[in-house]
Design an enzyme around this catalytic site. Structure first.
Site, short mmCIF file in Angstrom:
data_model
loop_
_atom_site.label_atom_id
_atom_site.label_comp_id
_atom_site.label_asym_id
_atom_site.label_seq_id
_atom_site.Cartn_x
_atom_site.Cartn_y
_atom_site.Cartn_z
N SER A 111 0.85 -1.19 0.00
CA SER A 111 0.00 0.00 0.00
C SER A 111 0.88 1.24 0.00
O SER A 111 2.11 1.14 0.11
CB SER A 111 -0.92 -0.02 1.23
OG SER A 111 -1.87 1.02 1.16
N ARG A 112 0.24 2.40 -0.08
CA ARG A 112 1.01 3.65 -0.05
C ARG A 112 1.53 3.95 1.34
O ARG A 112 2.46 4.73 1.49
CB ARG A 112 0.15 4.81 -0.56
CG ARG A 112 -0.13 4.73 -2.04
CD ARG A 112 -1.03 5.83 -2.50
NE ARG A 112 -2.39 5.56 -2.03
CZ ARG A 112 -3.43 6.33 -2.22
NH1 ARG A 112 -3.30 7.47 -2.86
NH2 ARG A 112 -4.62 5.99 -1.78
N TYR A 150 4.78 -0.02 -2.90
CA TYR A 150 4.58 -1.02 -3.93
C TYR A 150 5.93 -1.58 -4.40
O TYR A 150 6.03 -2.74 -4.81
CB TYR A 150 3.79 -0.44 -5.10
CG TYR A 150 2.41 0.01 -4.68
CD1 TYR A 150 1.49 -0.90 -4.15
CD2 TYR A 150 2.03 1.34 -4.76
CE1 TYR A 150 0.23 -0.49 -3.73
CE2 TYR A 150 0.77 1.75 -4.36
CZ TYR A 150 -0.12 0.84 -3.85
OH TYR A 150 -1.36 1.23 -3.44
N HIS A 166 -2.16 2.35 -12.64
CA HIS A 166 -2.05 0.95 -13.05
C HIS A 166 -0.82 0.68 -13.90
O HIS A 166 -0.09 -0.29 -13.67
CB HIS A 166 -3.31 0.52 -13.82
CG HIS A 166 -4.50 0.30 -12.95
ND1 HIS A 166 -5.69 -0.17 -13.46
CD2 HIS A 166 -4.70 0.48 -11.63
CE1 HIS A 166 -6.58 -0.28 -12.48
NE2 HIS A 166 -6.00 0.12 -11.35
N LYS A 211 -9.44 -3.79 -13.96
CA LYS A 211 -9.90 -2.99 -15.09
C LYS A 211 -10.13 -1.55 -14.66
O LYS A 211 -10.49 -1.34 -13.51
CB LYS A 211 -11.15 -3.61 -15.71
CG LYS A 211 -12.35 -3.61 -14.78
CD LYS A 211 -13.53 -4.27 -15.47
CE LYS A 211 -14.76 -4.27 -14.65
NZ LYS A 211 -14.69 -4.35 -13.23
#
Length: 152
Positions: free
Chosen positions: A26-27, A48, A69, A87
Site C-alpha cells: 500500500s502507499r 509497492y 495501473h 480494469k
C-alpha cells in the site's frame, strides 16, 4: 492496494484452492498492516516497490487508482512478477500494449481483471460453444454454433 476492490478480491480468493496471499502493498505501512490483519496476510509492505521486491511474491494483483495501473504494472514486471491488473488495465491503449510487450519480453503473464470471465455461467457457456453446443436432448443439432478458431 488496499481499497474496496482489493478487499473483494481477497475475500473471493478465500474460497479458491491452491493459492496463498503472501503479501500486501500500500502507499502507507499502516494501511498495508490493517489490510493484512483483516485478511490474514503474513507480510505488509508500505510501498509497492517493496512488494515487487518480495521474493515470496509470484504474482501481483494491481487494484490501485486507475491512473497508477501502468506504472505499478511496469514496476512489478520489471521485478519479475506476473501481473493481474484490475480494469481498466491502463488509461490508454498504447500503455496496455506496452504492458503486453513487456510481459512477452520477460515471459511473464499480464492480464486484466475481468471478473466475469471466470463465472461458472460463463465457463459453462464457453464449454458449450467450444464443444459445438451439442445437446444430448437435441438429435438434429439445429442451431449448433460454428466455432472459428481464428476469430474465437
Amino acid at each position: 492496494a488496499t481499497g474496496k476492490v482489493a478487499h473483494d478480491f481477497a475475500q473471493a480468493l478465500k474460497f479458491l484452492p491452491h493459492h496463498t496471499i503472501t503479501a500486501v502493498g500500500s502507499r502507507t505501512i499502516e494501511r498495508a498492516e490493517w489490510f493484512a490483519r483483516r485478511h490474514d496476510i503474513p507480510t505488509a509492505h508500505g510501498t509497492y516497490e517493496e512488494l515487487g521486491s518480495d521474493p515470496n511474491v509470484d504474482i501481483v494483483y494491481i487494484a490501485s487508482l486507475h491512473p497508477d495501473h501502468k506504472d505499478h504494472a511496469v514496476m512489478a514486471l520489471n521485478s519479475g512478477k506476473h501481473v493481474l491488473v484490475e480494469k481498466p488495465m491502463t488509461m490508454r491503449a498504447e500503455d496496455a500494449q506496452l504492458l503486453y510487450d513487456l510481459g512477452m519480453e520477460k515471459q511473464l503473464f499480464v492480464g486484466e481483471g475481468m471478473w466475469t470471465r471466470f463465472f461458472p455461467a460463463v465457463e459453462w457457456t464457453r464449454s458449450r460453444i467450444g464443444g459445438g453446443c451439442n445437446d444430448d436432448d437435441d438429435d438434429d443439432n439445429e442451431g449448433e454454433a460454428v466455432v472459428e478458431p481464428k476469430i474465437g
